[in-house]
Design a protein around this motif. Sequence first.
Motif, PDB file in Angstrom:
ATOM      1  N   ILE A   1      -4.017  -1.981   3.996  1.00 60.68           N
ATOM      2  CA  ILE A   1      -3.723  -0.560   3.812  1.00 60.68           C
ATOM      3  C   ILE A   1      -3.305  -0.249   2.369  1.00 60.68           C
ATOM      4  CG2 ILE A   1      -1.307  -0.761   4.550  1.00 60.68           C
ATOM      5  CD1 ILE A   1      -3.528   2.225   5.414  1.00 60.68           C
ATOM      6  N   LEU A   2      -2.804  -1.258   1.642  1.00 55.51           N
ATOM      7  CA  LEU A   2      -2.360  -0.996   0.265  1.00 55.51           C
ATOM      8  C   LEU A   2      -3.507  -0.521  -0.632  1.00 55.51           C
ATOM      9  CD1 LEU A   2       0.130  -2.772   1.285  1.00 55.51           C
ATOM     10  CD2 LEU A   2       0.427  -3.355  -1.120  1.00 55.51           C
ATOM     11  N   HIS A   3      -4.741  -0.861  -0.287  1.00 54.82           N
ATOM     12  CA  HIS A   3      -5.878  -0.461  -1.121  1.00 54.82           C
ATOM     13  C   HIS A   3      -5.998   1.065  -1.183  1.00 54.82           C
ATOM     14  CE1 HIS A   3      -9.631  -0.709  -3.202  1.00 54.82           C
ATOM     15  NE2 HIS A   3     -10.338  -0.202  -2.194  1.00 54.82           N
ATOM     16  N   GLN A   4      -5.975   1.718  -0.002  1.00 57.77           N
ATOM     17  CA  GLN A   4      -6.089   3.186   0.002  1.00 57.77           C
ATOM     18  C   GLN A   4      -4.817   3.829  -0.554  1.00 57.77           C
ATOM     19  OE1 GLN A   4      -8.914   4.764   0.518  1.00 57.77           O
ATOM     20  NE2 GLN A   4      -9.886   2.817   1.043  1.00 57.77           N
ATOM     21  N   MET A   5      -3.668   3.219  -0.300  1.00 54.10           N
ATOM     22  CA  MET A   5      -2.413   3.790  -0.834  1.00 54.10           C
ATOM     23  C   MET A   5      -2.441   3.790  -2.359  1.00 54.10           C
ATOM     24  SD  MET A   5       0.459   2.171   1.696  1.00 54.10           S
ATOM     25  CE  MET A   5       0.635   2.759   3.378  1.00 54.10           C
ATOM     26  N   THR A   6      -2.906   2.679  -2.919  1.00 55.49           N
ATOM     27  CA  THR A   6      -2.946   2.561  -4.380  1.00 55.49           C
ATOM     28  C   THR A   6      -3.978   3.532  -4.957  1.00 55.49           C
ATOM     29  OG1 THR A   6      -2.413   0.239  -4.055  1.00 55.49           O
ATOM     30  CG2 THR A   6      -3.166   0.855  -6.246  1.00 55.49           C
ATOM     31  N   LYS A   7      -5.146   3.623  -4.306  1.00 53.20           N
ATOM     32  CA  LYS A   7      -6.193   4.525  -4.798  1.00 53.20           C
ATOM     33  C   LYS A   7      -5.726   5.990  -4.780  1.00 53.20           C
ATOM     34  CE  LYS A   7     -10.745   3.916  -3.771  1.00 53.20           C
ATOM     35  NZ  LYS A   7     -11.959   3.507  -3.026  1.00 53.20           N
ATOM     36  N   ALA A   8      -4.954   6.327  -3.766  1.00 51.85           N
ATOM     37  CA  ALA A   8      -4.525   7.723  -3.618  1.00 51.85           C
ATOM     38  C   ALA A   8      -3.302   8.059  -4.471  1.00 51.85           C
ATOM     39  CB  ALA A   8      -4.211   8.005  -2.152  1.00 51.85           C
ATOM     40  N   ASN A   9      -2.588   7.038  -4.946  1.00 51.50           N
ATOM     41  CA  ASN A   9      -1.308   7.264  -5.652  1.00 51.50           C
ATOM     42  C   ASN A   9      -1.230   6.307  -6.837  1.00 51.50           C
ATOM     43  OD1 ASN A   9       0.206   8.916  -3.402  1.00 51.50           O
ATOM     44  ND2 ASN A   9      -0.514   7.091  -2.337  1.00 51.50           N
ATOM     45  N   LEU A  10      -2.005   6.614  -7.887  1.00 51.53           N
ATOM     46  CA  LEU A  10      -2.131   5.641  -8.978  1.00 51.53           C
ATOM     47  C   LEU A  10      -0.807   5.374  -9.690  1.00 51.53           C
ATOM     48  CD1 LEU A  10      -5.644   6.648 -10.369  1.00 51.53           C
ATOM     49  CD2 LEU A  10      -5.049   4.636  -8.994  1.00 51.53           C
ATOM     50  N   GLN A  11       0.112   6.357  -9.627  1.00 54.37           N
ATOM     51  CA  GLN A  11       1.386   6.167 -10.351  1.00 54.37           C
ATOM     52  C   GLN A  11       2.455   5.476  -9.500  1.00 54.37           C
ATOM     53  OE1 GLN A  11      -0.223   9.183 -10.949  1.00 54.37           O
ATOM     54  NE2 GLN A  11      -0.783   8.534 -12.991  1.00 54.37           N
ATOM     55  N   LYS A  12       2.179   5.257  -8.245  1.00 57.06           N
ATOM     56  CA  LYS A  12       3.229   4.710  -7.371  1.00 57.06           C
ATOM     57  C   LYS A  12       3.084   3.194  -7.218  1.00 57.06           C
ATOM     58  CE  LYS A  12       3.992   8.960  -4.764  1.00 57.06           C
ATOM     59  NZ  LYS A  12       4.273   9.539  -3.445  1.00 57.06           N
ATOM     60  N   THR A  13       4.165   2.567  -6.789  1.00 52.55           N
ATOM     61  CA  THR A  13       4.175   1.112  -6.600  1.00 52.55           C
ATOM     62  C   THR A  13       4.306   0.791  -5.113  1.00 52.55           C
ATOM     63  OG1 THR A  13       5.249   0.878  -8.737  1.00 52.55           O
ATOM     64  CG2 THR A  13       5.405  -1.013  -7.269  1.00 52.55           C
ATOM     65  N   PHE A  14       3.448  -0.119  -4.650  1.00 53.95           N
ATOM     66  CA  PHE A  14       3.460  -0.509  -3.234  1.00 53.95           C
ATOM     67  C   PHE A  14       3.727  -2.002  -3.130  1.00 53.95           C
ATOM     68  CE2 PHE A  14       0.869   3.251  -3.683  1.00 53.95           C
ATOM     69  CZ  PHE A  14       1.499   4.092  -2.787  1.00 53.95           C
ATOM     70  N   ILE A  15       4.782  -2.334  -2.389  1.00 53.78           N
ATOM     71  CA  ILE A  15       5.174  -3.743  -2.255  1.00 53.78           C
ATOM     72  C   ILE A  15       4.952  -4.159  -0.803  1.00 53.78           C
ATOM     73  CG2 ILE A  15       7.048  -5.413  -2.565  1.00 53.78           C
ATOM     74  CD1 ILE A  15       8.422  -3.227  -4.332  1.00 53.78           C
ATOM     75  N   PRO A  16       4.096  -5.167  -0.562  1.00 50.98           N
ATOM     76  CA  PRO A  16       3.925  -5.597   0.834  1.00 50.98           C
ATOM     77  C   PRO A  16       5.190  -6.258   1.357  1.00 50.98           C
ATOM     78  CG  PRO A  16       2.507  -6.896  -0.653  1.00 50.98           C
ATOM     79  CD  PRO A  16       3.277  -5.936  -1.515  1.00 50.98           C
ATOM     80  N   ALA A  17       5.611  -5.868   2.553  1.00 51.39           N
ATOM     81  CA  ALA A  17       6.769  -6.536   3.171  1.00 51.39           C
ATOM     82  C   ALA A  17       6.370  -7.976   3.483  1.00 51.39           C
ATOM     83  CB  ALA A  17       7.166  -5.798   4.446  1.00 51.39           C
ATOM     84  N   PRO A  18       7.257  -8.944   3.183  1.00 48.56           N
ATOM     85  CA  PRO A  18       6.879 -10.352   3.344  1.00 48.56           C
ATOM     86  C   PRO A  18       7.085 -10.903   4.758  1.00 48.56           C
ATOM     87  CG  PRO A  18       8.976 -10.153   2.212  1.00 48.56           C
ATOM     88  CD  PRO A  18       8.559  -8.754   2.549  1.00 48.56           C
ATOM     89  N   PRO A  19       6.278 -11.870   5.133  1.00 47.71           N
ATOM     90  CA  PRO A  19       6.472 -12.534   6.425  1.00 47.71           C
ATOM     91  C   PRO A  19       7.571 -13.585   6.322  1.00 47.71           C
ATOM     92  CG  PRO A  19       4.574 -13.479   5.323  1.00 47.71           C
ATOM     93  CD  PRO A  19       5.112 -12.404   4.417  1.00 47.71           C
ATOM     94  N   ASP A  20       7.928 -14.214   7.450  1.00 49.39           N
ATOM     95  CA  ASP A  20       9.024 -15.196   7.393  1.00 49.39           C
ATOM     96  C   ASP A  20       8.567 -16.562   6.874  1.00 49.39           C
ATOM     97  OD1 ASP A  20       7.678 -15.823   9.660  1.00 49.39           O
ATOM     98  OD2 ASP A  20       9.247 -15.109  11.025  1.00 49.39           O
TER      99      ASP A  20
END
Length: 328
Positions: A252-271
Amino acid sequence: MNDLILNGYVNKPVDKSLDLVAEIEKLKKEKDAIILAHYYQLPEIQDIADFIGDSLALSQQAAKTKAQIIVFAGVHFMAETAKLLSPDKKVLLPDLMAGCSLADSCPADDFFAFKAKYPEHKVVSYINCTNEIKALSDVICTSSNAVQIVNSFPKDQPLIFAPDKNLGDYINKISGRNMVVWPGACHVHKRFSVSRIVQLKKDHPEAKIIAHPECEKDVLILADHIGSTSSLLQFTKTDDSKTYIIATETGILHQMTKANLQKTFIPAPPDDATCACNDCSFMKLISLEKIYNSLKYEAPEIHVDASIREKALAPVQRMLDISAKLGL
Ligand code: 13P
Ligand code: SF4
């Protein structure tokens, strides 16, 4: 045709010098095909798709397409749902091994016995299930319409919710219901690490945490927004924060980044401390090469057993009808 398929996909070498994107485009036109892709697909697949969406939007699209061939860049239950809704179309899944741990967590025989214990209950099933489970259900829902579908029943109607426990518990909480919930889970969403998310939030206090309702309760408690993939994406477009911690599959980060070029998206990490992000191994089985071969050889094709088709289709159609009435 059968010797074409090995390990679930078309076993033909692909010429490395081919421009796969151009070749796929050509094949799509020649064969009147469309590619439907889920948000968890690899970025290069999302970029060649005719339509990208969450499970509800993809099923709505599959029901209304005029194309002769649907190539499903997603997992098995999605392609199976597309075939239910468009039985006259050829539905291709580029890799048949693209299953779903959540669908697998609800075997039909066990669910049949479970359901028999609650003769007064109606069954609401999340679309991430097999056709056998759909056939045992009264209505299907997705994460974007689950609350509305559940609330379409009178308050005093007892309900079973299957197969996702986390989503069922979440809906119980916000609807004030007391549905009996099947104890299934998705291996991706249950493995987020609460302590690593809390640490990330300490490192980025300005970040908002957004989460899919398939996540565990302890993760959902931390979230500023909870919703389906399309709801999470929409939130990042309308909310005015600059940084987000994303508790769902990383595609999902791909579309989030494409739609919001100035914002930062950090994937929540697994255990698993060796890994920073959380991929669905089933979704990631689909590749450009497999899509190319799938279109070229029109395989592997999804078929739905005639003995189950009507029973499995009825609750899916009910979901689409309720959603259309509500403008979802
Ligand atoms: P949605 O895209 O409908 O939110 O579903 C998420 C998911 O797990 C699909 O497998
Ligand atoms: Fe299934 Fe989870 Fe993968 Fe979605 S992310 S397809 S629910 S295993």
